[in-house]
Design an enzyme around this catalytic site. Structure first.
Site, PDB file in Angstrom:
ATOM      1  N   ASP A   1      17.393  52.610 128.108  1.00  0.00           N
ATOM      2  CA  ASP A   1      16.306  51.769 127.601  1.00  0.00           C
ATOM      3  C   ASP A   1      16.881  50.811 126.557  1.00  0.00           C
ATOM      4  OD1 ASP A   1      12.918  52.646 127.408  1.00  0.00           O
ATOM      5  OD2 ASP A   1      13.782  50.850 126.505  1.00  0.00           O
TER       6      ASP A   1
ATOM      7  N   ASP B   1      13.632  46.112 131.181  1.00  0.00           N
ATOM      8  CA  ASP B   1      14.522  46.605 130.116  1.00  0.00           C
ATOM      9  C   ASP B   1      14.821  48.096 130.192  1.00  0.00           C
ATOM     10  OD1 ASP B   1      12.098  47.627 129.326  1.00  0.00           O
ATOM     11  OD2 ASP B   1      12.464  47.296 127.202  1.00  0.00           O
ATOM     12  N   GLU B   2      14.591  48.713 131.352  1.00  0.00           N
ATOM     13  CA  GLU B   2      14.945  50.125 131.458  1.00  0.00           C
ATOM     14  C   GLU B   2      15.364  50.471 132.882  1.00  0.00           C
ATOM     15  OE1 GLU B   2      11.675  53.044 131.349  1.00  0.00           O
ATOM     16  OE2 GLU B   2      10.361  51.321 131.113  1.00  0.00           O
TER      17      GLU B   2
END
Length: 415
Positions: A8, A103-104
């Site tokens: 993350d 974003d992960e």
DNA sequence: TCTGGGGTCCTAGGACCC
DNA sequence: TCTGGGGTCCTAGGACCC
């Protein structure tokens, strides 16, 4: 025994903005728009979070909490580019990578020990590799299930690595607030609390039937995990490529609520065009068209219609959208309009009631339109009523940004 | 607290069919 | 007509995530 990583990015949007403007570093920064706009916080820097600012909070509230914060607009293209760079690094560590969002990501690291060493060493190597390649920080959770890996990456923030040793899952989860479980939001948290369940560990003492009836499968699976059982099914689905999208949508919140028919109509057409455009990009056709209306009091309604054939053509989508709208609009001022394509299919299907000649003309026109948009930008080409919305929006948002004399509008073919 | 925009998944009722 | 049960499609709403 499986080994999963969940990676993350730390304060992703803010960190990317700092790459482009290093003077933002260390300061309270809010990404999402200006302080007095209608909108919410997309991301807040750690300095801003100290004042209570967090994502999803109205911008105006963020301003009240932290008036000295620097408010910046988001730049999606930048985030997508950085996300690609991160993905490229991840692929060097495992062939089984899945971006869960911008974003992960999840990595299936099972069986990579010979190549990358034991889990913790591999995680640190990945941590460094991401930092070196992108100048961005991330946090990594390592565990025997995706769920536990995700929760542990959250506990590792910021800029940390946390490995939950197999067998220790229950001890790790038990003291955490139920809210830490992905899928438990405000409402579920309140319902759980009302039953006296505040910590994950509290789930283990509950009767299974009650758990299943009141909270569904996820709670049952989690109770299993919190008891240390290797309950799998729901969160341990295979890591693979993200398939085709299930729906494509665009919505617009007016900066001032409006009941002006021309403005509403033009917006509906423009949103329909944007949806159709992306359907064509994905080579998909929508069988069901849906609109969303939100009034000044925030009351929200959706109305859907399934067409006799799936479509990716602006005019067909827009016709259904406008019809749905005019059959359901109360006439009161509107805060938000949305247009959705769903039940997406790979082709338009068997039946097509429009005659082939007209459809063929549309196809040709739309190909040309898409090419122009590619070349000159999305705002340059629009069909009929959509044009007005584009002009209106631009004039409204930025009076200096009046359209040029040559907007390169295309007329639709005559039927 | 005056609440964006892009999504996913789930539930529940009614229509319709066998 | 007092009336079964399952499957599928469609629609509306809502919780939740980033």
């Amino acid at each position: 025994m499986k080994t999963y990583f969940h990676l993350d990015m730390d304060a992703f949007f803010v960190s990317v903005e700092e790459l482009f403007d290093p003077s933002l570093k260390g300061k309270p920064v809010v990404v999402g728009g200006r302080a007095n706009e209608r909108g919410v916080v997309s991301a807040a820097s750690y300095a801003a979070r100290k004042f209570g600012v967090h994502s999803a909070m109205p911008l105006r509230t963020a301003y009240k909490l932290c008036p000295q914060a620097i408010f910046v607009d988001g730049h999606r293209e930048r985030y997508i580019e950085c996300s690609r760079q991160v993905f490229a690094v991840l692929q060097k560590f495992s062939p089984r990578v899945e971006m869960a969002s911008i974003d992960e990501a999840y990595l299936d690291m099972t069986g990579t020990e010979r190549l990358h060493g034991p889990p913790l060493a591999a995680a640190h190597a990945l941590h460094n590799a991401v930092r070196t390649a992108t100048n961005l920080n991330c946090s990594i959770g390592v565990a025997s299930s995706r769920l536990v890996a995700k929760i542990s990456s959250d506990q590792a923030k910021p800029h940390g690595v946390l490995w939950i040793i197999p067998g220790q899952e229950a001890r790790f989860l038990a003291p955490l607030d139920v809210r830490k479980i992905p899928g438990v939001g405000k409402v579920t948290e309140k319902n759980l609390n009302a039953q006296g369940i505040r910590k994950v560990g509290d789930l283990t003492v509950l009767d299974e039937k009650l758990l299943l009836e009141q909270f569904g499968n996820w709670a049952l699976a989690l109770a299993g995990k919190a008891r240390g059982e290797d309950a799998g099914a729901w969160f341990d689905s295979e890591i693979g490529e993200n398939g085709d999208p299930k729906s494509i949508s665009h919505e617009h919140t007016f900066s001032v609520d409006t009941a002006e028919i021309a403005a509403l109509d033009a917006t509906l057409v423009r949103l329909s065009e944007m949806v159709a455009r992306r359907l064509r990009d994905h080579h998909l056709y929508a069988r069901t068209v849906q609109i969303k209306l939100r009034y000044s009091d925030f009351s929200t309604f959706t109305r859907a219609r399934t067409l006799d054939h799936a479509t990716q053509i602006d005019a067909e989508l827009a016709a259904a959208v406008r019809d749905l709208f005019h059959k359901n609009w109360t006439g009161k001022p509107i805060r938000l309009l949305g247009v959705y394509g769903q039940s997406l299919e790979g082709s338009e299907g068997q039946t097509n009631l429009l005659d082939e000649g007209a459809i063929g003309k549309w196809r040709k026109t739309l190909r040309a339109v898409d090419q122009m948009r590619e070349k000159f930008g999305d705002g340059t080409v629009s069909l009929a009523a959509g044009m007005k919305a584009n002009l209106r929006a631009r004039v409204h948002d930025n009076p200096e940004n009046l359209p040029g004399k040559d907007p390169r509008a295309k007329d639709p073919p005559e039927n």
